[in-house]
Enzyme design. Sequence first.
Site, PDB file in Angstrom:
ATOM      1  N   LYS A 161       0.870  -1.178   0.000  1.00  0.00           N
ATOM      2  CA  LYS A 161       0.000   0.000   0.000  1.00  0.00           C
ATOM      3  C   LYS A 161       0.902   1.221   0.000  1.00  0.00           C
ATOM      4  O   LYS A 161       1.738   1.399   0.886  1.00  0.00           O
ATOM      5  CB  LYS A 161      -0.901   0.020   1.241  1.00  0.00           C
ATOM      6  N   SER A 231      -1.548  -1.174  -4.133  1.00  0.00           N
ATOM      7  CA  SER A 231      -2.658  -0.261  -3.922  1.00  0.00           C
ATOM      8  C   SER A 231      -2.102   1.089  -3.499  1.00  0.00           C
ATOM      9  O   SER A 231      -0.964   1.188  -3.035  1.00  0.00           O
ATOM     10  CB  SER A 231      -3.611  -0.797  -2.846  1.00  0.00           C
TER      11      SER A 231
END
Length: 377
Positions: A161, A231
Amino acid sequence: MRANVFRLSMAHPGDLSALDRLIADGLVRAEEIVAVIGKTEGNGGVNDFTRGYFTQSLMALLSHHLGEPADSLVKRIPCVLSGGTEGVLSPHFVVLSRTGTPLAAPAAAPALAIGTAMSAPVAAEHIGRMAHVRSVAAAVRMAMDEAHIASAADVHFVQVKCPCITSARADSATAQGKTVVSSDPNRSMAAARAAGAFGVALALNEIKEGDVNDMELLQDFRIYSTRASISSGIEVDANEVIVLGNSRFWSGHLQIAHRPMNDALDIGAVVGMLSDLGIDAAPQVTAEDRARLQAVFVKCEPDRRGRIRGHRHTMLDDTDINAQRHIRGALGGLVAGVIGDSRIFVSGGAEHQGPDGGGLIAAIAHRADNGGSSCAS
């Protein structure tokens, strides 16, 4: 050292009741939880606040059980959420935990290994550039070391992330006389994902230092990682890394496998990945084998050339529905149809994560010789 995996459903993005029950019943020890990966019913965009809502709820729950401030927990437990449960996809989250110490001598068969790492905060002017790539690569190597995975070949899935550039972050950088890769938050999310993919590829020896530069990010899609799932969001300011692989210094009956997906119709990759885990799909996984599956992860991307196997698609031209929502729904249906379970982590935005228009699929499962499942699913 032993890994455990718990796949839990949720009624809404702040619903941690299933995990709370497992902890209360003694089936999960809060202090052994090292990472969480999940799907929420948000839009998956810059303003998807379901991700932050889930993270806040998770850290509050763990803080209650551990007696440690949530602000401290969020800095050491990666919580990677992907918004968007289009089509048949079901909101759920996967809890990864580990216990014990590495085996003194390698076991006969490798088992699932989990490593995590957090980078230092990434400055806005570095996001989506080579400094960001190197930051991710360093964190991936740290996570591999923590997991006692010596060979990059034993890594099957790396979830990262990354932070993106908000308008406020862009303004702050500009005020300091610095430039950012883009002041458009949506564009910066793509740049961050691209840098994250390059970072994973660099750490796993899929590319070499010096072979790539800033100009190839979001440009040369012949460069990609076959094991990266990246992400990006406003809820983080550093790179959060989760490395999943197999290691002979871990015990247990869990294992992970992966396959790159060449395009959005690559059902063969799904079947092949399942075969690597000793699971047959003819045409759908049996109930017995389905019970062995503990988590399924998919990364996907609409083909930028606007075609799938020679035929035109309209995902990129739809002004009503974002292309990422189209592709998540499509891949969710394809994979769920094979597996027979809608609790699948399907994440769009696969820049440099598998071939252009493709992506990857990975799954964690109990070995066929396990004789029973000890993990919730």
